[in-house]
Write an enzyme that holds these catalytic residues in place. Structure first.
Site, short mmCIF file in Angstrom:
data_model
loop_
_atom_site.label_atom_id
_atom_site.label_comp_id
_atom_site.label_asym_id
_atom_site.label_seq_id
_atom_site.Cartn_x
_atom_site.Cartn_y
_atom_site.Cartn_z
N TYR A 70 -22.24 -11.45 22.71
CA TYR A 70 -22.16 -11.34 21.25
C TYR A 70 -20.91 -10.54 20.86
O TYR A 70 -20.13 -10.96 20.00
CB TYR A 70 -23.41 -10.65 20.71
N SER A 121 -18.16 -6.72 13.58
CA SER A 121 -19.26 -5.83 13.94
C SER A 121 -18.82 -4.62 14.76
O SER A 121 -17.90 -4.72 15.58
CB SER A 121 -20.27 -6.64 14.77
N GLU A 180 -20.34 -3.69 17.19
CA GLU A 180 -20.58 -4.05 18.60
C GLU A 180 -19.26 -4.32 19.32
O GLU A 180 -19.20 -4.27 20.55
CB GLU A 180 -21.46 -5.31 18.68
P1 NAP Z 1 -29.20 -12.48 10.54
O1 NAP Z 1 -30.26 -11.96 9.62
O2 NAP Z 1 -29.53 -12.69 11.97
O3 NAP Z 1 -28.67 -13.85 9.92
C1 NAP Z 1 -27.86 -14.72 10.65
C2 NAP Z 1 -27.62 -15.96 9.84
O4 NAP Z 1 -26.79 -16.86 10.58
C3 NAP Z 1 -28.90 -16.74 9.49
O5 NAP Z 1 -28.83 -17.16 8.14
C4 NAP Z 1 -28.82 -17.94 10.41
O6 NAP Z 1 -29.44 -19.10 9.89
C5 NAP Z 1 -27.31 -18.17 10.44
N1 NAP Z 1 -26.90 -19.04 11.53
C6 NAP Z 1 -27.25 -18.96 12.84
N2 NAP Z 1 -26.70 -19.98 13.54
C7 NAP Z 1 -25.98 -20.72 12.65
C8 NAP Z 1 -25.21 -21.90 12.75
N3 NAP Z 1 -25.07 -22.55 13.92
N4 NAP Z 1 -24.64 -22.40 11.64
C9 NAP Z 1 -24.79 -21.76 10.44
N5 NAP Z 1 -25.51 -20.64 10.26
C10 NAP Z 1 -26.10 -20.12 11.36
O7 NAP Z 1 -27.92 -11.54 10.48
P2 NAP Z 1 -27.52 -10.41 9.42
O8 NAP Z 1 -28.09 -9.11 9.88
O9 NAP Z 1 -27.78 -10.89 8.05
O10 NAP Z 1 -25.96 -10.30 9.68
C11 NAP Z 1 -25.03 -11.13 8.97
C12 NAP Z 1 -23.74 -11.20 9.75
O11 NAP Z 1 -23.21 -9.90 9.94
C13 NAP Z 1 -23.86 -11.78 11.16
O12 NAP Z 1 -22.68 -12.47 11.43
C14 NAP Z 1 -23.97 -10.56 12.05
O13 NAP Z 1 -23.52 -10.86 13.35
C15 NAP Z 1 -23.03 -9.62 11.32
N6 NAP Z 1 -23.31 -8.19 11.47
C16 NAP Z 1 -24.56 -7.69 11.21
C17 NAP Z 1 -24.78 -6.34 11.30
C18 NAP Z 1 -26.13 -5.74 11.01
O14 NAP Z 1 -26.35 -4.58 11.39
N7 NAP Z 1 -27.02 -6.46 10.34
C19 NAP Z 1 -23.73 -5.47 11.66
C20 NAP Z 1 -22.47 -6.02 11.89
C21 NAP Z 1 -22.26 -7.38 11.78
P3 NAP Z 1 -30.93 -19.60 10.35
O15 NAP Z 1 -31.86 -19.00 9.36
O16 NAP Z 1 -30.82 -21.06 10.23
O17 NAP Z 1 -31.14 -19.11 11.75
O1 G4F Z 2 -31.57 -3.24 16.81
P1 G4F Z 2 -30.73 -3.74 17.92
O2 G4F Z 2 -31.15 -5.00 18.57
O3 G4F Z 2 -29.26 -3.82 17.30
P2 G4F Z 2 -27.81 -3.86 17.99
O4 G4F Z 2 -27.86 -4.33 19.37
O5 G4F Z 2 -27.19 -2.54 17.73
O6 G4F Z 2 -27.08 -4.99 17.12
C1 G4F Z 2 -27.18 -5.04 15.71
O7 G4F Z 2 -26.14 -4.29 15.15
C2 G4F Z 2 -24.82 -4.78 15.43
C3 G4F Z 2 -23.83 -3.82 14.77
O8 G4F Z 2 -23.48 -2.81 15.69
C4 G4F Z 2 -24.71 -6.18 14.87
F1 G4F Z 2 -23.45 -6.64 15.06
C5 G4F Z 2 -25.72 -7.07 15.54
O9 G4F Z 2 -25.67 -8.38 14.98
C6 G4F Z 2 -27.12 -6.51 15.27
O10 G4F Z 2 -27.37 -6.60 13.90
O11 G4F Z 2 -30.60 -2.63 19.05
C7 G4F Z 2 -30.22 -1.30 18.77
C8 G4F Z 2 -30.42 -0.43 19.98
C9 G4F Z 2 -29.82 -0.98 21.27
O12 G4F Z 2 -29.17 0.05 21.94
C10 G4F Z 2 -31.02 -1.42 22.09
O13 G4F Z 2 -30.85 -1.32 23.50
O14 G4F Z 2 -31.83 -0.32 20.22
C11 G4F Z 2 -32.06 -0.40 21.62
N1 G4F Z 2 -33.44 -0.84 21.84
C12 G4F Z 2 -34.38 -0.14 22.54
N2 G4F Z 2 -35.51 -0.83 22.60
C13 G4F Z 2 -33.98 -2.00 21.43
C14 G4F Z 2 -35.30 -1.99 21.92
N3 G4F Z 2 -33.49 -3.02 20.70
C15 G4F Z 2 -34.32 -4.06 20.43
N4 G4F Z 2 -33.85 -5.08 19.66
N5 G4F Z 2 -35.61 -4.10 20.90
C16 G4F Z 2 -36.16 -3.09 21.65
O15 G4F Z 2 -37.31 -3.15 22.07
#
Ligand code: NAP
Ligand code: G4F
Length: 331
Positions: free
Chosen positions: A156, A132, A134
């Site tokens: 995280y 990520s 992050e």
């Molecule tokens: P998400 O919608 O939050 O999905 C997370 C998945 O992980 C869900 O299917 C959840 O299952 C599963 N999980 C949680 N705890 C687990 C455990 N103990 N054992 C097995 N599975 C478990 O996340 P996403 O946005 O699809 O992201 C997919 C991956 O990419 C994650 O690793 C995230 O950190 C990473 N990532 C995401 C972004 C982004 O912007 N979306 C960016 C960079 C990296 P349940 O339904 O059972 O909770």
């Molecule tokens: O949407 P966010 O919660 O995403 P964040 O923290 O960037 O993380 C997501 O992207 C990562 C990749 O860079 C993934 F690895 C991670 O698993 C996840 O998918 O927050 C985005 C921004 C932050 O700066 C937060 O402080 O939005 C700001 N924010 C402001 N108000 C808020 C809020 N975020 C959330 N969730 N809720 C608020 O009310």
């Protein structure tokens, strides 16, 4: 027919990736946790061809069982505690799943493939780790690329750094075809409602339809490089089709603040001044913020031939439209 095992199949990326792999003719398997996971029905309804295996990233034997039963050519490790804000309150759980869960999956692959000391290859299974942006946290240069110093700012982020380096270590130690996708934020109508983009698109739809009058947020000045999840899962697949594993940044190269997202989202329903609807509350401000992310995906472009298709404006419009429709239908 190639086969793949996806952890995190119930999440945003898991669903898009499963659809992509099914369209490519894969036999798709998913790991699902819990004795009565409420999202099981969603996966079964949306993707009846996917075979689900019970298991949890914290439970090594369940991963070995899933590998034995699925016999995959490719493993996509997407499962994680993925909500950054939640990770401060649940730092141990986040570490167990998002950090040590990666080690469990790598070790399960190694044991499953019958790796023996002295051999230089772990076997045929190819491995993808969901790293990520992050991990860049307090960014040390902009745009961020594969060699930018990692400075995580949350439990995280720290957990993702562990998983990232462990993946590299298994590649270097055991010859595992392991790739790490350093993905910047990617969104869609399937994004969890706890993340800021979906929180905004849902609220805009409800405000427009007269069902809500306030949207309460935290820091509006943070900047993210937002792309469309459907584009990003394609990059994951491309990584595992390369002759060797490697690390790739996947990003659009554009950054926008939360304010920009609000402008676009409210603009979709004809509101030019959103300030009367939006309130800030310290409850949503994080102990340490990642202020600015923007990725340099030139390596993914040059080596994988990947580029994003959906623009920021199209992404916001897609999310608001989907939430308007869902709210009207009462979903
Ligand atoms: P998400 O919608 O939050 O999905 C997370 C998945 O992980 C869900 O299917 C959840 O299952 C599963 N999980 C949680 N705890 C687990 C455990 N103990 N054992 C097995 N599975 C478990 O996340 P996403 O946005 O699809 O992201 C997919 C991956 O990419 C994650 O690793 C995230 O950190 C990473 N990532 C995401 C972004 C982004 O912007 N979306 C960016 C960079 C990296 P349940 O339904 O059972 O909770
Ligand atoms: O949407 P966010 O919660 O995403 P964040 O923290 O960037 O993380 C997501 O992207 C990562 C990749 O860079 C993934 F690895 C991670 O698993 C996840 O998918 O927050 C985005 C921004 C932050 O700066 C937060 O402080 O939005 C700001 N924010 C402001 N108000 C808020 C809020 N975020 C959330 N969730 N809720 C608020 O009310």
């Amino acid at each position: 027919m190639p086969s793949a095992l996806i952890t995190g199949i119930t999440g945003q990326d898991g669903l898009y990736l499963a659809e992509l792999l099914l369209a490519k003719g894969y036999d798709v398997h998913g790991l699902i946790r819990g004795q009565n996971n409420p999202k099981r029905q969603l996966v079964e309804k949306l993707l009846p061809e996917v075979r689900l295996h019970n298991g949890d990233l914290t439970d090594l034997s369940s991963l070995l069982r899933a590998l034995r039963d699925a016999a995959p050519d490719e493993v996509y490790n997407l499962g994680a505690v993925s909500f950054v804000a939640y990770s401060w309150e649940n730092a141990h759980l986040t570490t167990d799943v998002t950090a040590k869960g990666v080690l469990n999956m790598l070790e399960a692959v190694r044991l499953h493939c019958g790796y023996r000391e002295g051999s230089d290859q772990v076997g045929g299974v190819r491995f993808y780790q969901a790293s990520s942006s992050e991990m860049f946290g307090k960014v040390q240069e902009s745009p961020q690329h594969e060699r930018t110093l990692l400075w995580p700012r949350s439990p995280y982020g720290v957990s993702k750094v562990f998983g990232h380096h462990m993946t590299i270590n298994y590649r270097e130690s055991y010859g595992l075809h392991a790739s790490s996708g350093i993905l910047f934020n990617h969104e869609s109508p399937r994004r969890g409602p706890e993340f800021v983009t979906r929180k905004i698109s849902q609220a805009v739809a409800r405000i427009h339809l007269g069902l809500q009058d306030q949207l309460v947020l935290g820091n509006l000045d943070a900047e993210r490089d937002w792309g469309f999840a459907g584009d990003y899962v394609e990059a994951m697949w491309l990584m595992l089709q390369q002759p060797a594993g490697d690390d790739y940044v996947v990003a659009t190269g554009e950054t926008h603040s939360i304010r920009d997202f609000l402008d676009e989202a409210f603009g979709q329903v004809g509101v030019t001044d959103w300030t009367p609807y939006v309130r800030q509350d310290p409850r949503f401000v994080r102990p340490a913020e990642v202020d600015h992310l923007v990725g340099d995906a030139s390596k993914a472009r040059e080596v994988l031939g990947w580029k994003p298709r959906v623009t920021f404006r199209e992404l916001v419009a897609m999310m608001v439209e989907a939430d308007l429709e869902a709210t009207r239908q009462g979903w």
